[in-house]
Enzyme design. Structure first.
Site, PDB file in Angstrom:
ATOM      1  N   GLU A 439      -3.849 -12.879   0.574  1.00 47.98           N
ATOM      2  CA  GLU A 439      -3.393 -13.148  -0.813  1.00 47.98           C
ATOM      3  C   GLU A 439      -2.945 -11.867  -1.507  1.00 47.98           C
ATOM      4  OE1 GLU A 439      -2.606 -15.874  -1.968  1.00 47.98           O
ATOM      5  OE2 GLU A 439      -3.604 -17.170  -0.525  1.00 47.98           O
TER       6      GLU A 439
HETATM    7  C1  LIG Z   1      -7.415 -14.289   8.528  1.00 49.26           C
HETATM    8  C2  LIG Z   1      -6.114 -14.280   7.824  1.00 49.26           C
HETATM    9  C3  LIG Z   1      -5.724 -15.403   7.097  1.00 49.26           C
HETATM   10  C4  LIG Z   1      -4.481 -15.435   6.471  1.00 49.26           C
HETATM   11  N1  LIG Z   1      -4.065 -16.593   5.844  1.00 49.26           N
HETATM   12  C5  LIG Z   1      -2.762 -16.681   5.436  1.00 49.26           C
HETATM   13  C6  LIG Z   1      -2.225 -17.927   5.005  1.00 49.26           C
HETATM   14  O1  LIG Z   1      -2.916 -18.940   4.932  1.00 49.26           O
HETATM   15  N2  LIG Z   1      -0.910 -17.984   4.677  1.00 49.26           N
HETATM   16  C7  LIG Z   1      -0.098 -16.887   4.745  1.00 49.26           C
HETATM   17  O2  LIG Z   1       1.076 -17.013   4.455  1.00 49.26           O
HETATM   18  N3  LIG Z   1      -0.583 -15.683   5.148  1.00 49.26           N
HETATM   19  C8  LIG Z   1      -1.890 -15.560   5.490  1.00 49.26           C
HETATM   20  N4  LIG Z   1      -2.391 -14.360   5.930  1.00 49.26           N
HETATM   21  C9  LIG Z   1      -1.522 -13.188   5.912  1.00 49.26           C
HETATM   22  C10 LIG Z   1      -1.909 -12.178   4.851  1.00 49.26           C
HETATM   23  O3  LIG Z   1      -1.601 -12.675   3.576  1.00 49.26           O
HETATM   24  C11 LIG Z   1      -1.218 -10.854   5.180  1.00 49.26           C
HETATM   25  O4  LIG Z   1      -1.841 -10.335   6.347  1.00 49.26           O
HETATM   26  C12 LIG Z   1      -1.286  -9.862   4.050  1.00 49.26           C
HETATM   27  O5  LIG Z   1      -0.492 -10.292   2.965  1.00 49.26           O
HETATM   28  C13 LIG Z   1      -0.831  -8.467   4.454  1.00 49.26           C
HETATM   29  O6  LIG Z   1       0.371  -8.498   5.138  1.00 49.26           O
HETATM   30  P1  LIG Z   1       0.495  -7.757   6.550  1.00 49.26           P
HETATM   31  O7  LIG Z   1      -0.630  -8.204   7.403  1.00 49.26           O
HETATM   32  O8  LIG Z   1       1.862  -7.959   7.070  1.00 49.26           O
HETATM   33  O9  LIG Z   1       0.263  -6.246   6.229  1.00 49.26           O
HETATM   34  P2  LIG Z   1       1.390  -5.220   5.779  1.00 49.26           P
HETATM   35  O10 LIG Z   1       2.195  -5.816   4.688  1.00 49.26           O
HETATM   36  O11 LIG Z   1       2.091  -4.715   6.962  1.00 49.26           O
HETATM   37  O12 LIG Z   1       0.509  -4.059   5.140  1.00 49.26           O
HETATM   38  C14 LIG Z   1      -0.032  -2.958   5.904  1.00 49.26           C
HETATM   39  C15 LIG Z   1      -0.571  -1.911   4.920  1.00 49.26           C
HETATM   40  O13 LIG Z   1       0.498  -1.419   4.121  1.00 49.26           O
HETATM   41  C16 LIG Z   1       0.203  -1.538   2.759  1.00 49.26           C
HETATM   42  N5  LIG Z   1       1.413  -1.855   1.986  1.00 49.26           N
HETATM   43  C17 LIG Z   1       2.411  -2.716   2.303  1.00 49.26           C
HETATM   44  N6  LIG Z   1       3.304  -2.754   1.299  1.00 49.26           N
HETATM   45  C18 LIG Z   1       2.861  -1.933   0.330  1.00 49.26           C
HETATM   46  C19 LIG Z   1       3.339  -1.555  -0.952  1.00 49.26           C
HETATM   47  N7  LIG Z   1       4.434  -2.083  -1.472  1.00 49.26           N
HETATM   48  N8  LIG Z   1       2.608  -0.667  -1.682  1.00 49.26           N
HETATM   49  C20 LIG Z   1       1.477  -0.139  -1.194  1.00 49.26           C
HETATM   50  N9  LIG Z   1       0.984  -0.458   0.015  1.00 49.26           N
HETATM   51  C21 LIG Z   1       1.651  -1.347   0.767  1.00 49.26           C
HETATM   52  C22 LIG Z   1      -0.807  -2.676   2.667  1.00 49.26           C
HETATM   53  O14 LIG Z   1      -1.586  -2.605   1.493  1.00 49.26           O
HETATM   54  C23 LIG Z   1      -1.607  -2.467   3.947  1.00 49.26           C
HETATM   55  O15 LIG Z   1      -2.610  -1.519   3.732  1.00 49.26           O
HETATM   56  C24 LIG Z   1      -3.644 -14.295   6.528  1.00 49.26           C
HETATM   57  C25 LIG Z   1      -4.050 -13.151   7.219  1.00 49.26           C
HETATM   58  C26 LIG Z   1      -5.250 -13.146   7.879  1.00 49.26           C
HETATM   59  C27 LIG Z   1      -5.642 -11.919   8.675  1.00 49.26           C
END
Ligand SMILES: Cc1cc2nc3c(=O)[nH]c(=O)nc-3n(C[C@H](O)[C@H](O)[C@H](O)COP(=O)(O)OP(=O)(O)OC[C@H]3O[C@@H](n4cnc5c(N)ncnc54)[C@H](O)[C@@H]3O)c2cc1C
Length: 596
Positions: A439
Site C-alpha cells: 500500500e
Molecule cells: C505480500 C505482498 C502483498 C502485496 N499485495 C498487493 C496487492 O494486493 N495488490 C497490489 O497491487 N500489490 C500488492 N503488493 C505490492 C506492493 O504494493 C509493492 O511491493 C510495493 O508498492 C512496493 O513496490 P515494489 O515492490 O515494486 O518496490 P519498488 O517500488 O521497487 O521500491 C524499492 C525501494 O525503492 C523505494 N522507492 C521507490 N520509489 C521511490 C520514490 N519515489 N521515493 C523514494 N523511494 C522510492 C521504495 O521505498 C523501496 O524502498 C504486495 C506486495 C507484497 C510483498
C-alpha cells in the site's frame, strides 16, 4: 497464546478523543453512540478471540498452498471466513442499501484492529474487499453496483486490488496491462499482475478483481490508466455465477511473513482475453484507485497497531512468567520474574505507549473521516477531510514503522526464546515487516506527506495542527498536576521542532527537492510521533478528569502514567529527528554513486 481485545482502551479513545457522542449526532449515525460501540466491540471480540486468533499460528506453520491453478487456504480459514461473513462483519461500515450495517468508521476501525490482532493474514481478505467496495461505491455505475456490491458487502464474494506488475511497483506510471474495447461496452484485459493478495483462494464463491490497465491508445504515464472490474466468474443477468473468466493464478509467493495470506501472480487473457467492465471513466483509474488506496492505507496503519498490540500482550505474559536474575533494587532477594527489571519495564512501557498513541491517532482520524463523509455542514466536512488526509500517511507510515520497533521489542523481551519460533513472538515481527512495504512503502507515504499534504498548501494544515497542539499544552499546564506539566513541556519542545521542519519543507520541497526529500521519512516519523503524543496529552487530560470524578482509578492512573512515559521517552525523540531533517541532503547525497 491467547488474545484479549483491549476494549476498554478502545472505548476510552472513542469517548474522550473521537467524541463518539458527536459522531452519533451526524444524520444516519443516530444509533452509533458509546453503548452501541460497546455492544459491537464485545461481539466482535468473541469472534476474533475465539475463532480467528487460534488460526494465527496454524496459518504460519501451514500456509496457503498452490496446485494446478487452485489455492487452498490453511484448514479452518474458509470456515472462519464463513462465520465472519454470516455475522455481517464485512458490511459493518458499508451502506445499509447494499446489505451493510452503516456504522461509522470510528467503531469499524476498532473491529478492524481486533481482527488483525487476531490474525493479520486472515484479516487481509476483508481489508482488500473493503477497498473494492469503496472504489465501486465511489465510481462504479449503477449496473456494477447492483451486480457486485451486495455480494461483496455480505462477504459472499471477496475483492482484490490489482496494481502491481513486475516493472511497476511504487511507480504505477509503468503499468502495461492492456484493455481492448469490444464495442459492446465491455473490454478484454491482457497482462500479468504480481503480488495480488487473496488473488486466488477457496474462501468465497467469486473473486472480484479491481484491475489497473491501459485502454489501447491511452496517453503514456499515470494519465492513461483506467480501472476495471474483472470477476473470476462472470455474472449472469439474474445474479447467478456464469462462465469462468480468463484470469488465472499461475503461482503464489513464499514469504517472510503473513504466510497464510496467498500472494498471487495473476495472468489475464492467455486464452482470448479476460472480460472486464470499466469503472467510471477511461483514464481516471488512478484517481479511483487512490480512493481505494486511502481506505486501504488507513487500514494497513491499523494492521500495524494490531500486530503490535498482540506482540505486547504476548511479551507481558512472558515477562510475568520468566524467572531470571535478582532485581537491582533488592526488592526480591532471589531471582525474580523479569518484569522486575527496569530495562524490561522500559521495553514493555515503550510497546504499550506506542500502541496507545497509535490507537489514539487512528481513532481520532476515523472520527474525522466520519464527519468528512457524513456531516451535514459542508464547511465541517471540508475541514475534517483536510485533517483526515493529513492523517492517512501518518496512520499508515508511522504506525507501521512503530509496529516494527514494538514487535522487535516483543522478541527482545523473550530473550533467546524470542528467536525460537515455538514462542510465537517472532511471527509478529516477521508478519509486521510487510506493513511498511505494501500500500505504498514508508518512503511513498513520506513523499505524500511532504508534497501533497505539507508543501502544497504552504504548510497551512500542518500549522493548524500545531496550533491545536499548543491549545492542548495550555490545558495541560492549567490542569496543574506534575504529570500534566511534564507532558506539556515535552509536547511544547516537539511542536516547536515540528514547526521549524514544516517551514523547511515548504521552503525546500520545490526549490531544492533533494534537501526536503532526504528528510521525508524522518519528517513523517517526527510528525507521527508528535500527533500521537498530542493524542496522549489529550488522553491524560481526560483521564485526570475521570480520576477527579472518582471513575475507574486504576485504569485512569495507568493512562496518565503511560501518557507521561510517551512524553518522556517517545515524544522526546522529536527534536533529534528534526535536527536530522534540517541538515538537508548534504551528507545523504554527497557520496558519489560509484562509492556505494
Ligand atoms: C505480500 C505482498 C502483498 C502485496 N499485495 C498487493 C496487492 O494486493 N495488490 C497490489 O497491487 N500489490 C500488492 N503488493 C505490492 C506492493 O504494493 C509493492 O511491493 C510495493 O508498492 C512496493 O513496490 P515494489 O515492490 O515494486 O518496490 P519498488 O517500488 O521497487 O521500491 C524499492 C525501494 O525503492 C523505494 N522507492 C521507490 N520509489 C521511490 C520514490 N519515489 N521515493 C523514494 N523511494 C522510492 C521504495 O521505498 C523501496 O524502498 C504486495 C506486495 C507484497 C510483498
Amino acid at each position: 497464546m491467547t488474545y484479549t481485545a483491549p476494549i476498554k482502551d478502545m472505548l476510552f479513545d472513542m469517548e474522550h478523543l473521537a467524541q463518539i457522542d458527536q459522531v452519533a449526532q451526524i444524520p444516519g449515525f443516530e444509533d452509533a453512540g458509546l453503548e452501541t460501540a460497546q455492544a459491537v466491540l464485545e461481539e466482535c471480540a468473541k469472534l476474533c478471540e475465539g475463532v480467528v486468533a487460534p488460526l494465527n499460528v496454524p496459518g504460519d506453520v501451514n500456509p496457503s498452498s498452490f496446485k494446478d491453478g487452485v489455492v487452498t487456504t490453511t484448514p479452518g480459514f474458509a470456515d472462519a471466513f464463513k462465520q465472519y461473513a454470516e455475522g455481517g462483519w464485512q458490511g459493518l461500515q458499508h451502506p445499509t442499501d447494499f446489505g451493510g450495517q452503516g456504522l461509522p468508521k470510528t467503531i469499524g476501525a476498532a473491529c478492524i484492529e481486533m481482527l488483525n490482532s487476531a490474525n493479520l493474514s486472515f484479516a487481509l481478505c476483508p481489508l482488500l474487499t473493503d477497498g473494492a467496495i469503496e472504489a465501486l461505491l465511489t465510481a462504479g455505475s449503477d449496473e456494477l453496483k447492483s451486480t457486485y456490491l451486495e455480494k461483496l458487502v455480505t462477504g459472499e464474494w471477496t475483492g482484490t486490488m490489482n496494481l502491481t506488475e513486475p516493472q511497476a511497483g511504487s511507480d504505477l506510471a509503468l503499468v502495461r496491462t492492456k484493455a481492448e474495447p469490444q464495442g459492446d461496452g465491455t473490454y478484454k484485459v491482457f497482462g500479468t499482475k504480481i503480488f495480488i493478495t487473496y488473488g486466488e483462494h477457496d474462501m468465497a464463491d467469486n473473486i472480484v478483481h479491481l484491475v489497473l490497465a491501459r485502454v489501447a491508445g491511452a496517453p503514456e504515464g499515470v494519465k492513461g490508466i483506467s480501472l476495471f472490474v474483472v470477476p473470476k466468474f462472470l455474472v449472469n443477468q439474474d445474479g447467478s455465477l456464469g462462465e469462468r473468466n480468463d484470469v488465472h493464478c499461475v503461482s503464489i509467493e513464499h514469504k517472510m511473513g503473513i504466510k497464510a495470506s496467498p500472494t498471487a501472480v495473476l495472468q489475464f487473457g492467455d486464452n482470448g482475453g479476460a472480460i472486464g467492465y470499466l469503472v467510471g471513466e477511461e483514464n481516471r483509474g488512478l484517481e479511483y484507485m487512490f480512493i481505494m488506496m486511502n481506505a486501504a492505507r488507513y487500514a494497513v496503519g491499523v494492521q500495524g497497531l494490531a500486530v503490535a498490540e498482540r506482540s505486547y500482550q504476548h511479551a507481558v505474559a512472558y515477562a510475568k512468567e520468566r524467572v531470571q536474575s535478582r532485581p537491582v533494587d533488592g526488592s526480591v532477594k532471589t531471582s525474580a520474574t523479569i518484569i522486575h527489571h527496569p530495562d524490561v519495564r522500559r521495553m514493555l512501557m515503550t510497546m504499550r505507549a506506542s500502541n496507545e498513541g497509535c490507537r489514539a491517532m487512528a481513532t481520532t482520524a476515523a472520527a474525522a473521516y466520519d464527519a468528512a463523509h457524513h456531516h451535514p455542514d459542508p464547511a465541517v466536512r471540508q475541514a475534517n477531510q483536510t485533517f483526515y488526509e493529513f492523517m492517512v500517511p501518518l496512520v499508515k507510515g508511522y504506525s507501521t514503522e512503530m509496529s516494527l520497533e514494538v514487535t522487535s521489542l516483543g522478541v527482545q523481551v523473550h530473550g533467546g526464546m524470542g528467536f525460537i519460533e515455538e514462542t510465537g513472538a517472532a511471527q509478529y515481527y516477521r508478519d509486521a515487516k510487510i506493513l511498511t512495504i505494501y500500500e505504498g512503502t514508508t518512503a511513498i507515504q513520506a513523499n505524500d506527506l511532504v508534497g501533497r499534504k505539507t508543501a502544497r498548501d504552504g504548510g497551512q494544515t500542518a500549522k493548524a495542527i500545531a496550533a491545536q497542539i499548543e491549545k492542548t499544552e495550555a490545558e495541560l499546564n492549567t490542569s496543574g498536576t506534575d504529570t500534566a506539566k511534564a507532558i506539556a513541556a515535552s509536547l511544547s519542545l516537539a511542536r516547536q521542532a515540528f514547526v521549524k521542519v514544516v517551514d523547511f519543507m515548504v521552503a525546500n520541497a520545490k526549490a531544492t527537492p533533494n534537501a526536503a526529500y532526504a528528510g521525508s521519512v524522518p519528517y513523517l516519523m517526527l510528525t507521527g510521533n508528535l500527533v500521537a503524543g498530542w493524542q496522549m496529552g489529550r488522553s491524560a487530560l481526560a483521564a485526570q478528569a475521570q480520576l477527579n470524578l472518582g471513575q475507574d482509578a486504576a485504569f485512569m492512573q495507568a493512562k496518565l502514567t503511560t501518557a507521561k512515559f510517551y512524553a518522556e521517552h517517545i515524544l522526546a525523540r522529536v527534536p533529534g529527528q528534526a535536527d536530522a531533517v534540517l541538515h538537508g541532503a548534504d551528507s545523504v547525497m554527497e557520496l558519489p554513486m560509484d562509492m556505494f
